[in-house]
Write a protein that holds these residues in place. Structure first.
Motif, short mmCIF file in Angstrom:
data_model
loop_
_atom_site.label_atom_id
_atom_site.label_comp_id
_atom_site.label_asym_id
_atom_site.label_seq_id
_atom_site.Cartn_x
_atom_site.Cartn_y
_atom_site.Cartn_z
N LYS A 177 0.80 -1.22 0.00
CA LYS A 177 0.00 0.00 0.00
C LYS A 177 0.84 1.28 0.00
CE LYS A 177 -3.63 -2.53 2.43
NZ LYS A 177 -4.40 -2.67 3.69
N VAL A 178 1.93 1.28 0.75
CA VAL A 178 2.79 2.48 0.79
C VAL A 178 3.39 2.74 -0.58
CG1 VAL A 178 4.87 3.49 1.76
CG2 VAL A 178 3.30 2.23 3.24
N LYS A 179 3.91 1.69 -1.21
CA LYS A 179 4.50 1.82 -2.54
C LYS A 179 3.44 2.24 -3.56
CE LYS A 179 6.87 -0.77 -6.18
NZ LYS A 179 7.41 -2.11 -6.58
N ASN A 180 2.28 1.60 -3.49
CA ASN A 180 1.24 1.91 -4.46
C ASN A 180 0.72 3.34 -4.30
OD1 ASN A 180 0.33 -0.21 -6.43
ND2 ASN A 180 0.42 -1.47 -4.58
N LEU A 181 0.64 3.81 -3.07
CA LEU A 181 0.21 5.19 -2.86
C LEU A 181 1.19 6.16 -3.54
CD1 LEU A 181 -1.64 7.32 -1.68
CD2 LEU A 181 -0.39 7.13 0.49
N GLU A 182 2.47 5.88 -3.41
CA GLU A 182 3.48 6.72 -4.06
C GLU A 182 3.30 6.69 -5.57
OE1 GLU A 182 7.21 5.20 -2.74
OE2 GLU A 182 7.06 6.07 -0.73
N VAL A 183 3.02 5.50 -6.12
CA VAL A 183 2.81 5.38 -7.56
C VAL A 183 1.57 6.15 -8.00
CG1 VAL A 183 2.23 3.76 -9.42
CG2 VAL A 183 4.00 3.17 -7.75
N PHE A 184 0.47 5.98 -7.25
CA PHE A 184 -0.78 6.67 -7.60
C PHE A 184 -0.57 8.19 -7.62
CE2 PHE A 184 -3.37 2.96 -5.57
CZ PHE A 184 -3.10 2.18 -6.68
N GLN A 185 0.11 8.70 -6.60
CA GLN A 185 0.33 10.14 -6.52
C GLN A 185 1.23 10.63 -7.66
OE1 GLN A 185 1.74 10.21 -2.42
NE2 GLN A 185 -0.16 11.18 -1.75
N LYS A 186 2.25 9.85 -7.98
CA LYS A 186 3.15 10.21 -9.08
C LYS A 186 2.42 10.23 -10.41
CE LYS A 186 7.17 8.50 -11.63
NZ LYS A 186 8.19 7.40 -11.72
N VAL A 187 1.65 9.16 -10.68
CA VAL A 187 0.95 9.05 -11.95
C VAL A 187 -0.13 10.13 -12.07
CG1 VAL A 187 -0.61 7.60 -13.32
CG2 VAL A 187 1.42 6.61 -12.25
N ALA A 188 -0.85 10.40 -10.98
CA ALA A 188 -1.92 11.39 -11.00
C ALA A 188 -1.41 12.75 -11.46
CB ALA A 188 -2.57 11.51 -9.63
N ARG A 189 -0.18 13.07 -11.09
CA ARG A 189 0.37 14.38 -11.44
C ARG A 189 0.86 14.46 -12.88
NH1 ARG A 189 -0.46 13.81 -6.56
NH2 ARG A 189 -0.65 15.55 -5.08
N THR A 190 0.78 13.34 -13.61
CA THR A 190 1.11 13.36 -15.03
C THR A 190 -0.16 13.52 -15.89
OG1 THR A 190 0.91 10.95 -15.43
CG2 THR A 190 3.02 11.77 -14.58
N PHE A 191 -1.30 13.54 -15.23
CA PHE A 191 -2.58 13.63 -15.96
C PHE A 191 -2.62 14.90 -16.80
CE2 PHE A 191 -6.88 15.28 -16.37
CZ PHE A 191 -7.56 14.20 -16.90
N ARG A 192 -3.11 14.75 -18.03
CA ARG A 192 -3.28 15.91 -18.91
C ARG A 192 -4.46 15.71 -19.83
NH1 ARG A 192 -1.36 14.99 -24.10
NH2 ARG A 192 -0.18 13.04 -24.36
N VAL A 193 -5.09 16.79 -20.18
CA VAL A 193 -6.17 16.78 -21.15
C VAL A 193 -5.59 17.11 -22.51
CG1 VAL A 193 -8.37 17.82 -21.82
CG2 VAL A 193 -7.83 17.49 -19.40
N LYS A 194 -5.92 16.34 -23.51
CA LYS A 194 -5.33 16.54 -24.84
C LYS A 194 -5.95 17.76 -25.52
CE LYS A 194 -4.49 11.61 -25.54
NZ LYS A 194 -4.81 10.42 -26.37
#
Length: 298
Positions: A281-298
Motif C-alpha cells: 500500500k505504501v509503494k502503491n500510494l506513491e505510484v498513484f500520486q506520481k501518476v496522477a500528477r502526469t494527468f493531462r487533457v489533450k
C-alpha cells in the motif's frame, strides 16, 4: 470479470452525419448509424447530441454475455441509482440479445436509457442510449440506432489515441489493460479486476458539479465497490493540469488502499483518477500520486 465491477464501470469529433451513414466509433472496432443530430463524441466512445443532452456510449467487456446478463437485475440496477422499466429478449444479427429500458436521475434531471447487450462466452458489448425524459420522443430513433451497430474488422481500435486525456505510467509496474465506456483501465498484473493494484482514469461525460466540490469528491469515492464505509485518512487540495481539485486517501471496507483525485475544469465538469490496492500500500500510494500528477487533457 466480476459483475459488480462491470456495473461500476457502467456508472463514462464534432462532425455531423446523415441519418443513414454508418460511422466508425473512435477507440473501438465498431461502427453504427447515429440518430439525426448526433456527432462523434470527443469524451467517450460513442455519440452525443449537444442540443438535447443525449448520448450513445459503446463499451465492450471481456466477460461472458450470460454472466453479465445475470447481473442486470432490478435489485442490482437499483444499487446504481437506476430503476428498471422493462427488459426483453431480442434478436441481434440472428443471435439472442437483451434490451433494457431504465431511468435514472442525475443533477435533478430524469434520464431514460435503452441498453442493448449482446456477445458470446468471452466478450459482451454494451450499447447505451441515454436521453432526458423530456426528449422521450427520441426513443424509436435511438432503438433503431442501437441495433445498427456492427463490428468493423478493418478498423484498428486504439483507445489510448482516441481518449481525450492521458497519464504516464512509465517507470511503474502498471500497464494499460482496456478502455471501457470512456474510461482507461490500468493494472499491475494485466488483469481486470486485479488482485494487486488498479488505476482507472475517467471523466464526467459532460455531467457538471454544482454542489460543494470537496463533498462531491468524498461522496464519489464512497460509491466505489467496498467503499461505502471507507475511512477517510487525508483530503487535500491539488492543482494538476491547470485544474483545481481534491486528492483523497482512504481505507476501504475490506482494508484496501483507496486513492482518488477529482479535478474540475472551468465548465464544472470533472475528471477522476482512482487507484485501489490490496498489497504494498505504501509503494502503491506513491505510484498513484506520481501518476496522477502526469494527468493531462489533450
Amino acid at each position: 470479470m466480476n459483475r459488480n465491477f462491470i456495473l461500476f464501470l457502467f456508472l463514462v469529433f464534432n462532425l455531423s452525419f446523415g441519418q443513414n451513414t454508418p460511422v466508425l466509433i473512435p477507440g473501438t472496432s465498431y461502427s453504427m448509424v447515429p440518430p439525426e443530430g448526433f456527432v462523434v463524441s470527443a469524451n467517450f466512445s460513442g455519440f452525443q447530441n449537444n442540443e438535447t443532452g443525449s448520448s450513445i456510449i459503446v463499451a465492450d467487456f471481456p466477460a461472458s454475455y450470460e454472466e453479465l446478463v445475470k447481473g442486470f437485475t432490478k435489485e442490482a440496477l437499483k444499487t446504481k441509482g437506476m430503476e428498471l422499466i422493462s427488459k426483453e429478449t431480442v434478436s441481434y444479427q440472428q443471435k439472442e440479445a437483451m434490451l433494457y429500458k431504465v431511468s435514472q436521475i442525475a443533477n435533478g434531471i430524469t434520464y431514460l436509457k435503452q441498453i442493448l447487450l449482446f456477445g458470446d462466452l468471452k466478450n459482451t458489448v454494451m450499447v447505451n442510449g441515454i436521453y432526458p425524459e423530456l426528449f422521450s420522443a427520441q426513443e424509436k430513433a435511438m432503438r433503431t440506432s442501437l441495433f445498427s451497430i456492427k463490428m468493423n474488422e478493418k478498423q484498428i481500435a486504439n483507445p489510448l489515441e482516441a481518449a481525450p486525456y492521458a497519464i504516464d505510467v512509465s517507470g511503474t509496474s502498471y500497464v494499460f489493460v482496456k478502455s471501457m465506456a470512456g474510461s482507461l483501465l490500468y493494472s499491475e498484473d494485466g488483469q481486470l479486476p486485479s488482485k494487486k493494484g488498479m488505476l482507472i482514469i475517467s471523466n464526467s461525460l459532460g455531467n457538471k458539479v454544482y454542489t460543494d466540490e470537496k463533498q462531491q469528491a468524498i461522496e464519489r469515492l464512497k460509491k466505489l465497490p467496498n467503499a461505502s464505509k471507507a475511512i477517510i485518512q487525508k483530503v487535500e487540495k491539488v492543482n494538476i493540469s491547470d485544474m483545481q481539485g481534491y486528492e483523497i486517501v482512504a481505507q476501504g471496507d475490506k482494508g484496501q488502499l483507496l486513492y482518488e483525485v477529482m479535478l474540475f475544469n472551468s465548465e464544472r465538469e470533472y475528471y477522476l483518477i482512482v487507484g485501489e490496492a490490496n498489497e504494498n500500500k505504501v509503494k502503491n500510494l506513491e505510484v498513484f500520486q506520481k501518476v496522477a500528477r502526469t494527468f493531462r487533457v489533450k
